[in-house]
Design an enzyme around this catalytic site. Structure first.
Site, PDB file in Angstrom:
ATOM      1  N   SER A   1      -3.277  -4.314  70.939  1.00 48.21           N
ATOM      2  CA  SER A   1      -3.132  -5.763  70.954  1.00 48.21           C
ATOM      3  C   SER A   1      -3.967  -6.324  72.090  1.00 48.21           C
ATOM      4  O   SER A   1      -4.574  -5.588  72.865  1.00 48.21           O
ATOM      5  CB  SER A   1      -1.664  -6.154  71.153  1.00 48.21           C
ATOM      6  OG  SER A   1      -1.265  -5.889  72.488  1.00 48.21           O
ATOM      7  N   LYS A   2      -3.972  -7.654  72.176  1.00 44.02           N
ATOM      8  CA  LYS A   2      -4.761  -8.310  73.214  1.00 44.02           C
ATOM      9  C   LYS A   2      -4.180  -8.098  74.600  1.00 44.02           C
ATOM     10  O   LYS A   2      -4.795  -8.454  75.593  1.00 44.02           O
ATOM     11  CB  LYS A   2      -4.899  -9.802  72.891  1.00 44.02           C
ATOM     12  CG  LYS A   2      -5.796 -10.046  71.678  1.00 44.02           C
ATOM     13  CD  LYS A   2      -5.854 -11.493  71.266  1.00 44.02           C
ATOM     14  CE  LYS A   2      -6.746 -11.643  70.046  1.00 44.02           C
ATOM     15  NZ  LYS A   2      -6.761 -12.999  69.485  1.00 44.02           N
ATOM     16  N   ARG A   3      -2.999  -7.478  74.661  1.00 43.44           N
ATOM     17  CA  ARG A   3      -2.430  -7.145  75.972  1.00 43.44           C
ATOM     18  C   ARG A   3      -3.083  -5.891  76.563  1.00 43.44           C
ATOM     19  O   ARG A   3      -2.941  -5.618  77.743  1.00 43.44           O
ATOM     20  CB  ARG A   3      -0.921  -6.940  75.847  1.00 43.44           C
ATOM     21  CG  ARG A   3      -0.145  -8.196  75.488  1.00 43.44           C
ATOM     22  CD  ARG A   3       1.349  -7.952  75.541  1.00 43.44           C
ATOM     23  NE  ARG A   3       1.776  -6.972  74.576  1.00 43.44           N
ATOM     24  CZ  ARG A   3       2.099  -7.251  73.316  1.00 43.44           C
ATOM     25  NH1 ARG A   3       2.020  -8.503  72.886  1.00 43.44           N
ATOM     26  NH2 ARG A   3       2.504  -6.299  72.498  1.00 43.44           N
TER      27      ARG A   3
ATOM     28  N   SER B   1      -8.555 -15.067  65.500  1.00 41.93           N
ATOM     29  CA  SER B   1      -7.856 -16.126  66.217  1.00 41.93           C
ATOM     30  C   SER B   1      -8.320 -16.113  67.673  1.00 41.93           C
ATOM     31  O   SER B   1      -8.150 -15.119  68.368  1.00 41.93           O
ATOM     32  CB  SER B   1      -6.343 -15.901  66.147  1.00 41.93           C
ATOM     33  OG  SER B   1      -5.671 -16.839  66.946  1.00 41.93           O
TER      34      SER B   1
END
Length: 314
Positions: free
Chosen positions: A251-253, A11
């Protein structure tokens, strides 16, 4: 299985991180080891989160690592388009097929109402939909439609749906009791991931899906949709998640572990070697090219359980 057709379907909602890359590498290695076809699809259904700039960067990051693809985003091929945002008409056709069979229904519940309903909860805390809108009368639906746009849910059966995962083994759920009727189209008109991913993998003739273990429990739902749409489900391999030292899923954090930071600290071969070590393909982290790794790839060596990332390796 004949020609293996695998895919990587990220995504584009931010820069890829180490966990995305781990799944992507294993998907690529499995396809290349079998001499199969690799597809890259962008799962950009959510217009609020997914950006074209992220998709372009994602493709560049994959090429930097040495992961190519035979058809898909930026390459083309016979099963395009390869961006979900451009496939809405195809999902509408699948949706209408289910609607004609009386298998879906409108749901007017707000989020607060869904959470407040006296539905049971799974062991992971996820609410099981109570089915409150399944049996509304036409008059009730007409009244609710005057003030709300509905989401649409698929009716699930009271039976177990299971499969044997290539890495995690046998897994099954009773959809009615463990999940409940699930959403196929949101109230804003966006088609849900469950419908899109099943339709796309079926239409693109994908017969092997390698993805994170966090998606294992969505697979019975997807296999049910394969059944309803008359599609053949692929073989699934749900790979371990990479966890931060405190046990959180990456995560993308985690900006210090996204591809921007990783490309500054590693060569492509060094990063591949680290991922290959975690995947059980190397005895120690050492530089290796993906193409070299594919010659000796072995699913039997990949661990099934989640992997704690050692900060010393980074």
């Amino acid at each position: 299985m004949g020609n293996v057709r695998g895919r990587f379907a990220p995504s584009p909602s931010g820069r890829m991180h180490l966990g995305n890359l781990f799944s992507g590498l294993l998907a690529w290695l499995s396809v290349r080891a079998a001499g199969g076809t690799m597809v890259l699809r962008m799962e950009d259904l959510d217009p609020d989160r997914c950006k074209e700039e992220y998709a372009v960067q994602l493709a560049d990051d994959l090429r930097w690592l040495g992961l190519d693809w035979d058809e898909g985003y930026q390459v083309g091929g016979p099963h395009g388009p390869y961006r979900q945002s451009e496939r809405t008409d195809l999902y509408a056709g699948a949706f209408e097929t289910l609607e004609r069979q009386g298998l879906i229904y409108p749901c007017y519940c707000t989020r607060a109402e869904r959470l407040a309903a006296s539905a049971p909860h799974r062991s992971d805390g996820q609410a099981v939909y109570s089915g409150r809108c399944r049996h509304l009368t036409e008059a009730q639906r007409a009244e609710l439609s005057a003030t709300r746009r509905p989401a649409w849910r698929v009716k699930v059966p009271d039976r177990n749906i299971g499969f044997t995962d290539g890495l995690q083994g046998v897994y099954e759920e009773n959809l009615l009791h463990d999940c409940g009727d699930f959403i196929l189209r949101r109230s804003d008109g966006v088609y849900a991931y469950q419908l899109a991913v099943v339709y796309d993998d079926g239409a693109m003739e994908v017969n092997q899906v390698v993805r994170g273990r966090d998606l294992l429990d969505s697979t019975p739902r997807q296999r049910y949709l394969y059944e309803l749409l008359g599609l053949t489900p692929p073989d699934f391999y749900h790979v371990p998640l990479l966890l931060a030292p405190d046990g959180r899923r990456l995560s993308k954090r985690e900006k210090d572990l996204d591809m921007g930071a990783l490309r500054e600290r590693f060569t492509p071969e060094a990063l591949t070697g680290l991922l290959a070590f975690w995947a059980g393909q190397l005895d120690k982290p050492e530089p290796v090219a993906p193409a070299e790794l594919a010659q000796h790839f072995d699913w039997a060596k990949v661990p099934a359980g989640d992997i704690m990332v050692d900060p010393n390796h980074l």
